[in-house]
Design an enzyme around this catalytic site. Structure first.
Site, PDB file in Angstrom:
ATOM      1  N   THR A  98       0.835  -1.209   0.000  1.00 15.37           N
ATOM      2  CA  THR A  98       0.000   0.000   0.000  1.00 15.37           C
ATOM      3  C   THR A  98       0.870   1.259   0.000  1.00 15.37           C
ATOM      4  O   THR A  98       0.688   2.158  -0.831  1.00 15.37           O
ATOM      5  CB  THR A  98      -0.896   0.009   1.264  1.00 15.37           C
ATOM      6  OG1 THR A  98      -1.620  -1.221   1.293  1.00 15.37           O
ATOM      7  CG2 THR A  98      -1.868   1.163   1.249  1.00 15.37           C
ATOM      8  N   VAL A 158       4.030   7.272  12.874  1.00 16.97           N
ATOM      9  CA  VAL A 158       3.026   7.706  13.853  1.00 16.97           C
ATOM     10  C   VAL A 158       2.117   8.756  13.243  1.00 16.97           C
ATOM     11  O   VAL A 158       2.587   9.766  12.718  1.00 16.97           O
ATOM     12  CB  VAL A 158       3.686   8.314  15.112  1.00 16.97           C
ATOM     13  CG1 VAL A 158       2.627   8.730  16.122  1.00 16.97           C
ATOM     14  CG2 VAL A 158       4.663   7.339  15.736  1.00 16.97           C
ATOM     15  N   ASP A 179      -1.763  -1.417  17.953  1.00 19.24           N
ATOM     16  CA  ASP A 179      -1.191  -0.485  16.972  1.00 19.24           C
ATOM     17  C   ASP A 179      -1.010   0.894  17.620  1.00 19.24           C
ATOM     18  O   ASP A 179       0.047   1.522  17.498  1.00 19.24           O
ATOM     19  CB  ASP A 179      -2.127  -0.402  15.751  1.00 19.24           C
ATOM     20  CG  ASP A 179      -1.694   0.650  14.758  1.00 19.24           C
ATOM     21  OD1 ASP A 179      -0.900   0.321  13.856  1.00 19.24           O
ATOM     22  OD2 ASP A 179      -2.141   1.811  14.883  1.00 19.24           O
ATOM     23  N   LYS A 220       2.553   3.201  18.625  1.00 18.18           N
ATOM     24  CA  LYS A 220       2.753   4.617  18.289  1.00 18.18           C
ATOM     25  C   LYS A 220       2.975   5.443  19.554  1.00 18.18           C
ATOM     26  O   LYS A 220       3.803   6.357  19.572  1.00 18.18           O
ATOM     27  CB  LYS A 220       1.550   5.137  17.509  1.00 18.18           C
ATOM     28  CG  LYS A 220       1.441   4.477  16.126  1.00 18.18           C
ATOM     29  CD  LYS A 220       0.073   4.709  15.537  1.00 18.18           C
ATOM     30  CE  LYS A 220      -0.055   4.078  14.171  1.00 18.18           C
ATOM     31  NZ  LYS A 220      -1.450   4.076  13.703  1.00 18.18           N
TER      32      LYS A 220
HETATM   33  N1  LIG Z   1      -0.936   1.233   5.057  1.00 21.95           N
HETATM   34  C1  LIG Z   1      -0.918   2.375   5.743  1.00 21.95           C
HETATM   35  O1  LIG Z   1      -1.807   3.228   5.616  1.00 21.95           O
HETATM   36  C2  LIG Z   1       0.231   2.672   6.685  1.00 21.95           C
HETATM   37  C3  LIG Z   1       0.231   3.861   7.424  1.00 21.95           C
HETATM   38  C4  LIG Z   1       1.310   4.165   8.263  1.00 21.95           C
HETATM   39  C5  LIG Z   1       2.352   3.259   8.368  1.00 21.95           C
HETATM   40  N2  LIG Z   1       2.310   2.086   7.665  1.00 21.95           N
HETATM   41  C6  LIG Z   1       3.445   1.162   7.816  1.00 21.95           C
HETATM   42  O2  LIG Z   1       4.089   1.043   6.564  1.00 21.95           O
HETATM   43  C7  LIG Z   1       4.637  -0.273   6.430  1.00 21.95           C
HETATM   44  C8  LIG Z   1       4.080  -0.910   5.152  1.00 21.95           C
HETATM   45  O3  LIG Z   1       2.675  -0.974   5.230  1.00 21.95           O
HETATM   46  P1  LIG Z   1       1.780  -1.399   3.972  1.00 21.95           P
HETATM   47  O4  LIG Z   1       0.388  -1.165   4.367  1.00 21.95           O
HETATM   48  O5  LIG Z   1       2.302  -0.770   2.721  1.00 21.95           O
HETATM   49  O6  LIG Z   1       2.069  -2.987   3.933  1.00 21.95           O
HETATM   50  P2  LIG Z   1       1.707  -4.013   2.776  1.00 21.95           P
HETATM   51  O7  LIG Z   1       0.686  -3.448   1.859  1.00 21.95           O
HETATM   52  O8  LIG Z   1       1.427  -5.318   3.446  1.00 21.95           O
HETATM   53  O9  LIG Z   1       3.057  -4.148   1.954  1.00 21.95           O
HETATM   54  C9  LIG Z   1       4.214  -4.754   2.479  1.00 21.95           C
HETATM   55  C10 LIG Z   1       5.242  -4.891   1.365  1.00 21.95           C
HETATM   56  O10 LIG Z   1       6.467  -5.384   1.927  1.00 21.95           O
HETATM   57  C11 LIG Z   1       6.857  -6.552   1.244  1.00 21.95           C
HETATM   58  N3  LIG Z   1       7.446  -7.499   2.184  1.00 21.95           N
HETATM   59  C12 LIG Z   1       6.872  -7.987   3.314  1.00 21.95           C
HETATM   60  N4  LIG Z   1       7.722  -8.838   3.928  1.00 21.95           N
HETATM   61  C13 LIG Z   1       8.823  -8.901   3.157  1.00 21.95           C
HETATM   62  C14 LIG Z   1      10.047  -9.621   3.248  1.00 21.95           C
HETATM   63  N5  LIG Z   1      10.293 -10.465   4.246  1.00 21.95           N
HETATM   64  N6  LIG Z   1      10.983  -9.429   2.285  1.00 21.95           N
HETATM   65  C15 LIG Z   1      10.734  -8.592   1.253  1.00 21.95           C
HETATM   66  N7  LIG Z   1       9.580  -7.884   1.102  1.00 21.95           N
HETATM   67  C16 LIG Z   1       8.653  -8.049   2.046  1.00 21.95           C
HETATM   68  C17 LIG Z   1       5.596  -7.107   0.642  1.00 21.95           C
HETATM   69  O11 LIG Z   1       5.920  -7.815  -0.540  1.00 21.95           O
HETATM   70  P3  LIG Z   1       5.278  -9.225  -0.959  1.00 21.95           P
HETATM   71  O12 LIG Z   1       4.166  -9.521   0.006  1.00 21.95           O
HETATM   72  O13 LIG Z   1       4.828  -8.999  -2.342  1.00 21.95           O
HETATM   73  O14 LIG Z   1       6.420 -10.123  -0.866  1.00 21.95           O
HETATM   74  C18 LIG Z   1       4.824  -5.840   0.274  1.00 21.95           C
HETATM   75  O15 LIG Z   1       5.266  -5.341  -0.974  1.00 21.95           O
HETATM   76  C19 LIG Z   1       4.274  -1.008   7.719  1.00 21.95           C
HETATM   77  O16 LIG Z   1       5.339  -0.898   8.623  1.00 21.95           O
HETATM   78  C20 LIG Z   1       3.066  -0.247   8.223  1.00 21.95           C
HETATM   79  O17 LIG Z   1       2.914  -0.351   9.623  1.00 21.95           O
HETATM   80  C21 LIG Z   1       1.283   1.778   6.833  1.00 21.95           C
END
Ligand SMILES: NC(=O)c1ccc[n+]([C@@H]2O[C@H](COP(=O)([O-])OP(=O)(O)OC[C@H]3O[C@@H](n4cnc5c(N)ncnc54)[C@H](OP(=O)(O)O)[C@@H]3O)[C@@H](O)[C@H]2O)c1
Length: 407
Positions: A14, A117, A186, A190
């Protein structure tokens, strides 16, 4: 031609995919600000990319994979290799923050984490820079947008917890597995990070007492509403008896509290200190594009020396005559036709009256009205003519009214 600046992207979900789009779209602006042209050197997922190759080609690494391992190892290796790191990973920082910040200091690189955060709300920057030397007494936060959305829906519609959660999932505000959000974990991660920065003391996720929202019922919300109270999942970090308490739990708030009006998937943090009284920051707490925007802000900060102000890249015309609604207070002799004459003079300038009340009688008569928005120059032209009318007993008093509705 300016030099390039390579960014390695760990994670393409995402946030990662939104960041890749954003950095491509904003590269010219980033170059204008920093003098360096940013580009992605590579993307790492479980099925794509090689970490060592990406690191070798990068000046900075963005970690948006999430989880503890291998994220911790990659972040440590990037910093040991002299690369700045920008991360959105609250789990990692709330459990290994001290180790990572020590590594950043040791290797003379920046580890930035605004997006970890409260999404795009710049609370980390404010705590680390603006309030770096403020003695913070207390910090309250709504730091989980999913639970705030659920509680807002329960309060607004009388929905049950289960129905509000289902709606949040339908709208994309809650994950298919919402456990970490609704059980408060969560928010606890934070709060551990915020407390660490606000009070300059190590705080581990395990030290944050935490209660979720799963047990709340529609009844709770109804009683709260009748009492003029709103129910929120609140994170608190405060000095208590010479120590520090950090906790997350549902709490009632009176309508006047700065966090009471924070509804839907929004986040807000209130920081209290004797020196500053209180500051509240609020905005979108999550979402791919929003979080990516916070990540990009950190990337730019890492690219430029901290104190520089970039040259202005736009030349916007400065507008001096703007439209505004006005409150108008007129002390008038009480006789027929007064309101009609005032309305006519306003009308000739294109101003219409939104609401009007007459107060007092005879020598004490007053007309108090609010206009719809009108160009200020036109309003003041009407005001001059109104001031000259023979039934006016004092100079008219006008005060602007801000009547925009934020949507
Ligand atoms: N989503 C939000 O609105 C939001 C807001 C604030 C902070 N965050 C933080 O931002 C981070 C990412 O969130 P997200 O929502 O973007 O997560 P996500 O949609 O689940 O994406 C995670 C990405 O990381 C890759 N990945 C996971 N484990 C991996 C590994 N062992 N080796 C290599 N690649 C790996 C996944 O690739 P594959 O699954 O394709 O391998 C995927 O591309 C998290 O720490 C989250 O807490 C998110």
């Amino acid at each position: 031609m300016s030099e390039g600046f390579g960014i390695g992207l760990l994670g393409f979900g995402t946030v990662g995919s939104a960041f890749a789009e954003l950095i491509e779209a904003r590269a010219p602006e980033v170059e204008a600000i920093t003098g360096l042209r940013p580009s992605l050197t590579g993307v790492l997922t479980r099925s794509r990319g090689d970490f060592d190759e990406i690191l070798e080609a990068s000046d900075l690494v963005v970690e948006v994979m999430g989880g503890l391992d291998p994220a911790r190892d990659y972040v440590l290796r990037a910093m040991a290799g002299g690369r700045h790191v920008v991360t959105a990973n609250k789990q990692l920082l709330s459990q290994h923050g001290e180790e990572l910040w020590a590594a950043a200091r040791e290797h003379g690189v920046q580890l930035r984490f605004e997006a970890a955060v409260a999404g795009v709300v710049p609370v980390i920057r404010v705590l680390q820079e603006s309030l770096a030397a403020a003695h913070v007494d207390r910090l309250h936060g709504i730091v989980n947008g999913t639970t705030n959305f659920i509680l807002s829906r329960m309060a607004e519609t009388g929905a049950s917890y289960e129905d509000a959660l289902a709606e949040a999932q339908e709208l994309g505000y809650a994950e298919a597995d919402p456990a970490e959000d609704v059980n408060g974990k969560d928010a606890a991660a934070k709060m551990a990070i915020l407390a660490r920065l606000a009070f300059n003391t190590p705080v581990h996720l395990d030290q944050v007492a935490c209660e979720g929202i799963e047990h709340l019922t529609a009844d709770d919300m109804e009683y709260a509403r009748d009492l003029g109270l709103g129910l929120k999942l609140i994170g608190t970090a405060e000095r208590v008896d010479g120590g520090l308490s950090v906790r997350v739990h549902p709490a009632f708030l009176y309508g006047g509290h700065p966090l009471a009006s924070v509804s839907g998937p929004f986040n807000a943090v209130t920081i209290e200190s004797q020196a500053i009284t209180e500051i509240t920051l609020s905005g979108p707490g999550a979402g791919g594009p929003q979080t990516a925007s916070a990540v990009l802000g950190d990337v730019i900060s890492a690219m430029i020396p901290p104190a520089s102000t970039p040259p202005a890249t736009d030349r916007l015309e400065i507008v001096t005559d703007v439209a505004s609604a006005f409150y108008l207070h007129l002390e008038v002799a009480d006789r027929p036709g007064v309101l009609a004459q005032v309305a006519q003079l306003l009308g000739l300038q294109g101003a219409s009256i939104r609401s009007v009340v007459q107060k007092g009688l005879g020598e004490n008569a007053r007309l108090v009205m609010v206009t719809h928005p009108i160009l200020e120059s036109r309003f003041y032209a009407a005001l001059e003519l109104i001031g000259a009318l023979d039934f006016m007993r004092a100079r008219p008093r006008a005060i602007r009214v801000i009547d925009e509705e934020f949507v």
